[in-house]
Design an enzyme around this catalytic site. Structure first.
Site, PDB file in Angstrom:
ATOM      1  N   SER A  52      -9.267  -3.210   3.487  1.00 22.83           N
ATOM      2  CA  SER A  52     -10.696  -2.929   3.286  1.00 22.83           C
ATOM      3  C   SER A  52     -11.482  -4.227   3.202  1.00 22.83           C
ATOM      4  O   SER A  52     -11.144  -5.116   2.435  1.00 22.83           O
ATOM      5  CB  SER A  52     -10.919  -2.147   1.996  1.00 22.83           C
ATOM      6  N   CYS A 135     -11.169   3.130  -3.864  1.00 20.90           N
ATOM      7  CA  CYS A 135     -10.267   2.094  -4.374  1.00 20.90           C
ATOM      8  C   CYS A 135     -10.276   2.083  -5.900  1.00 20.90           C
ATOM      9  O   CYS A 135     -11.328   1.958  -6.508  1.00 20.90           O
ATOM     10  CB  CYS A 135     -10.663   0.718  -3.860  1.00 20.90           C
ATOM     11  N   GLY A 252       3.407   7.381   0.546  1.00 19.75           N
ATOM     12  CA  GLY A 252       4.859   7.402   0.377  1.00 19.75           C
ATOM     13  C   GLY A 252       5.659   7.726   1.617  1.00 19.75           C
ATOM     14  O   GLY A 252       6.817   8.112   1.519  1.00 19.75           O
TER      15      GLY A 252
HETATM   16  C1  LIG Z   1      -0.871  -3.626  -2.025  1.00 23.34           C
HETATM   17  C2  LIG Z   1      -1.753  -2.485  -1.605  1.00 23.34           C
HETATM   18  C3  LIG Z   1      -3.077  -2.747  -1.223  1.00 23.34           C
HETATM   19  C4  LIG Z   1      -3.907  -1.703  -0.827  1.00 23.34           C
HETATM   20  N1  LIG Z   1      -5.192  -1.994  -0.433  1.00 23.34           N
HETATM   21  C5  LIG Z   1      -5.991  -0.990   0.033  1.00 23.34           C
HETATM   22  C6  LIG Z   1      -7.272  -1.270   0.559  1.00 23.34           C
HETATM   23  O1  LIG Z   1      -7.716  -2.410   0.632  1.00 23.34           O
HETATM   24  N2  LIG Z   1      -8.025  -0.214   0.993  1.00 23.34           N
HETATM   25  C7  LIG Z   1      -7.577   1.071   0.964  1.00 23.34           C
HETATM   26  O2  LIG Z   1      -8.293   1.976   1.393  1.00 23.34           O
HETATM   27  N3  LIG Z   1      -6.344   1.358   0.501  1.00 23.34           N
HETATM   28  C8  LIG Z   1      -5.542   0.362   0.023  1.00 23.34           C
HETATM   29  N4  LIG Z   1      -4.275   0.663  -0.428  1.00 23.34           N
HETATM   30  C9  LIG Z   1      -3.827   2.061  -0.430  1.00 23.34           C
HETATM   31  C10 LIG Z   1      -3.037   2.391   0.835  1.00 23.34           C
HETATM   32  O3  LIG Z   1      -3.820   2.249   2.005  1.00 23.34           O
HETATM   33  C11 LIG Z   1      -2.493   3.832   0.787  1.00 23.34           C
HETATM   34  O4  LIG Z   1      -3.581   4.731   0.730  1.00 23.34           O
HETATM   35  C12 LIG Z   1      -1.598   4.097  -0.413  1.00 23.34           C
HETATM   36  O5  LIG Z   1      -0.841   2.950  -0.722  1.00 23.34           O
HETATM   37  C13 LIG Z   1      -0.655   5.274  -0.186  1.00 23.34           C
HETATM   38  O6  LIG Z   1       0.235   5.055   0.893  1.00 23.34           O
HETATM   39  P1  LIG Z   1       1.715   4.444   0.733  1.00 23.34           P
HETATM   40  O7  LIG Z   1       2.386   5.183  -0.372  1.00 23.34           O
HETATM   41  O8  LIG Z   1       2.348   4.620   2.076  1.00 23.34           O
HETATM   42  O9  LIG Z   1       1.543   2.999   0.377  1.00 23.34           O
HETATM   43  C14 LIG Z   1      -3.432  -0.369  -0.835  1.00 23.34           C
HETATM   44  C15 LIG Z   1      -2.106  -0.121  -1.221  1.00 23.34           C
HETATM   45  C16 LIG Z   1      -1.268  -1.154  -1.601  1.00 23.34           C
HETATM   46  C17 LIG Z   1       0.146  -0.836  -2.006  1.00 23.34           C
END
Ligand SMILES: Cc1cc2nc3c(=O)[nH]c(=O)nc-3n(C[C@H](O)[C@H](O)[C@H](O)COP(=O)(O)O)c2cc1C
Ligand SMILES: Cc1cc2nc3c(=O)[nH]c(=O)nc-3n(C[C@H](O)[C@H](O)[C@H](O)COP(=O)(O)OP(=O)(O)OC[C@H]3O[C@@H](n4cnc5c(N)ncnc54)[C@H](O)[C@@H]3O)c2cc1C
Ligand code: FES
Lengths: 335, 290
Positions: A52, A135, A252
């Site tokens: 983002s 966020c 996940g």
């Molecule tokens: C280290 C980290 C940074 C993230 N930064 C953002 C971000 O900048 N903007 C956003 O919309 N989501 C952000 N997320 C959320 C992810 O895009 C995603 O929605 C969330 O982690 C669930 O997916 P996952 O379990 O596959 O990680 C972030 C997640 C992690 C782990």
């Protein structure tokens, strides 16, 4: 269930954007693609969703910024980033030069900032805008627009008016609400072309050695397989609430089987986040695994599987019977 | 936003068989077949290891400094690293046996900068932090540099690398906090005299953050640079997550949060804002972006 299905058409679309396959990265888990480009060709993915971006450079929060949790992690990055100008000059240019389908995620403190970001990106080479109104890593939880239907719809309608009309906008929602379907309806009414689900859940870890919160930012966002059932539930509920809207599902996903759950619940495409930290090539691997999982279940195409879990048993049987008839006709035609 | 370049060497992901495991005091030394990583490695770089097996609940890789590599010849190239059992992931690694496989990503990070030939250097290692310094010492010696080494730890069984260091350099200085081996005290106690004796023009160090900061201060007092390899909590190790940042002053005078996995782990100690680690100093680039 049919057992042989040699090829599966993996093409899909997010509103007007056609994708070669349904696997993208998740915002904040792939930076702007360059680092993953060392491991595979970013043009081979469904798309790259960038971290983002905000109007101004931003340092983010203090360290430590992460804690590992069972089947997950907490992060409190706080949207560290270079600001939109540097992003356009460096990151967007790299993505374009490397042929990646590009989803730019934008975040703002207020509606004006979102609008200004949409305007700055108006003539840029982007395929889709993901509007991060969810966020959890901002100082004041009051700023999480996606917790309030009115605030969420205000941001989305303003961005929809300011953004290039040829670029679809997706609202990214948080699961940390009582009724996510209500928020989804409000952003749909406000002009969102689709919805991204889910952002991280607000969580906390206490360090038992220091007896204090483990994260510099005290609370953080929980991600990884630990949140997958919550994410699948959200996709299911939102698909029911706004069945016509394309959904980008995440939370996940580590394997093709995980991705298939989201597709069956109603997602047209998926984003892979935390799994990339475990395995930098995970998004590429998941494309192949998802194809195999679809083939194994007899699906002719990915789009046929979207929302399939919502169908009654009779409707499901009808789909496979139809495919079998078509196959039989084709075989008869060959004779 | 970053002023340092992306890594010079492209990392690879490979599954390697554990070739050998050796216990040294509190440490376990791994030798793993990983020709791709061995080929590109430079001293100072590290490797990120998946722990817990395929269905593990531990999602994040563990990072370890590379202790050296044996490039492929008649057999495939191997890499070495040394670990201490600390939490769940490293305890799992302690239970591995030769023949088991590990999923590795590396080589990661920026290597130690190599000075011009003949530059006298002092190397300072704390605990397992000595491991990445030994291949650096070898490299410096090959470049006709005079090298002294000080290795320290809290107690004798937390020292690493005494024997290989002696074999390489003839003589080394050893310190322990409790005096159970070598001289009692910190590695920084004998550092000034070593710098002066050698006319050292550079110091290299790896060890706990407090030690690196102290080494940096001694080097500064002698008006020479200290190149230190830091250990910051990392979720990805490849530069995509932004968890591993440190406040570092750039050559333009501006301080930024930089990723220690791709812009480090080796930094000029004089550029790290040690007192501000763990906070967001008001003059940091982007601190007012809120
Ligand atoms: C280290 C980290 C940074 C993230 N930064 C953002 C971000 O900048 N903007 C956003 O919309 N989501 C952000 N997320 C959320 C992810 O895009 C995603 O929605 C969330 O982690 C669930 O997916 P996952 O379990 O596959 O990680 C972030 C997640 C992690 C782990
Ligand atoms: C560049 C680099 C080089 C390193 N080299 C070595 C080495 O040569 N030998 C060695 O024994 N250790 C080394 N470490 C530290 C090692 O990575 C941690 O001790 C290890 O990750 C702890 O894992 P765990 O499963 O035991 O602990 P857990 O507490 O279960 O780990 C949970 C999470 O926190 C992270 N974490 C915990 N402690 C640390 C720490 N001290 N530093 C960084 N991350 C941490 C882990 O990586 C993991 O993601 C290095 C760290 C870095 C960043
Ligand atoms: S550990 Fe992910 S950016 Fe450094």
């Amino acid at each position: 269930m049919r057992t042989t299905q040699p090829t599966v058409d993996l093409r899909t679309s997010l509103a007007s954007v056609q994708l070669a396959n349904p696997v993208l990265t998740a915002s904040g888990c792939a930076a702007a693609g360059k680092e993953l480009g060392q491991f595979f060709d970013v043009a081979d993915l469904g798309g790259i969703v960038t971290k983002s971006i905000m109007m101004r450079p931003r340092s983010g929060r203090a360290t430590p910024r992460m804690a590992e949790t069972p089947s997950g992690m907490l992060n409190s990055i706080g949207l560290q980033g270079p600001g939109i100008d540097s992003f356009i000059a460096n990151d967007l240019k790299w993505l374009k030069d490397n042929g990646a389908r590009t989803v730019v995620s934008i975040a703002g403190h207020n509606t004006d900032e979102f609008v200004n970001l949409a305007k700055r990106l108006y003539n840029q080479p982007i395929d889709l805008l993901e509007v991060n109104i969810s966020c959890p890593n901002v100082e004041s939880r009051g700023q999480v627009f996606a917790c309030d239907p009115l605030a969420a719809s205000r941001v989305i309608s303003a961005v929809r008016r300011a953004a290039n009309p040829n670029v679809p906008i997706f609202a990214k929602l948080t699961p940390d609400v009582t009724d996510i379907a209500a928020i989804a309806r409000s952003v749909a009414d406000a002009g969102a072309d689709g919805i991204s689900l889910i952002n991280t859940l607000l969580g906390m870890v206490i360090d038992l050695d220091t007896l204090r919160p483990a994260l510099g930012g005290i609370t953080g966002g929980l991600s990884g397989p630990a949140i997958r059932p919550v994410a699948v539930r959200c996709v299911w509920q939102v698909h029911q609430a706004v069945p016509h809207l394309p959904l980008l599902g995440m939370g996940g996903i580590k394997t093709g089987r995980d991705a298939l759950e989201f597709i069956l619940a109603g997602a047209c495409a998926v984003s892979v986040g935390t799994a990339v930290f475990h395995d930098p090539t995970a998004p590429m691997r998941i494309i192949g695994e998802l194809r195999d999982e679809l083939a194994l279940r007899g699906f002719a195409s990915l789009t046929d599987a979207v929302g399939f879990a919502h169908k009654s048993a009779a409707e499901q049987d009808g789909y496979f019977a139809g495919l079998a008839r078509a196959d039989a006709a084709a075989i008869a035609g060959e004779r | 936003m970053t002023e340092l370049a992306t890594p010079q060497y492209k990392p690879v992901q490979e599954t390697g068989e554990i070739f050998d495991l050796t216990r040294f005091g509190e440490y376990l030394q791994f030798t793993v077949v990983a020709p791709g990583i061995a080929e590109a490695y430079r001293p100072g770089q590290f490797v990120a290891v998946a722990v817990g097996g395929a269905d593990t609940s531990m999602l994040l890789r563990r990072s370890f400094a590379l202790y050296g590599v044996k490039p492929g010849g008649d057999y495939a190239g191997t890499i070495q690293f040394v670990i201490a059992a600390k939490g769940k992931g490293t305890r799992w690694l302690f239970d591995r046996r030769p023949g088991d496989s590990l999923d590795l990503v590396g080589p990661l990070g920026v290597p130690f900068p190599v000075p011009r030939n003949g530059t006298p250097a002092v190397l300072v290692g704390g605990g397992y932090g000595t491991a990445p310094l030994l291949p650096m010492a070898e490299l410096l010696i090959a470049a006709d540099s005079e090298v002294e080494m000080i290795i320290g730890a809290a107690t004798a069984d937390r020292l690493f690398g005494q024997l290989p260091a002696k074999r390489l350099l003839g003589k080394i200085t050893v310190t322990t906090d409790d005096g159970s081996a070598g001289q009692r005290g910190w590695v920084t106690d004998p550092l000034p005299s070593a710098i002066e004796r050698l006319g050292a023009e550079i110091v290299y160090a790896c060890g706990p953050m407090g030690m690196l900061r102290a080494v940096g201060e001694v080097a500064k007092a002698h008006a020479i640079p200290a190149q230190v390899a830091v250990e910051e909590s990392m979720a990805c190790g490849i530069g995509v997550c932004m968890t591993c940042v440190l406040p570092v002053r750039g050559s333009d005078g501006v301080s930024r949060f930089v990723r220690s996995c791709v812009e480090g782990p080796v930094f000029d100690a004089g550029r790290i804002r040690w007192a501000d680690v763990g906070s967001v100093p008001a003059d940091l680039f982007g601190a007012d972006g809120n």
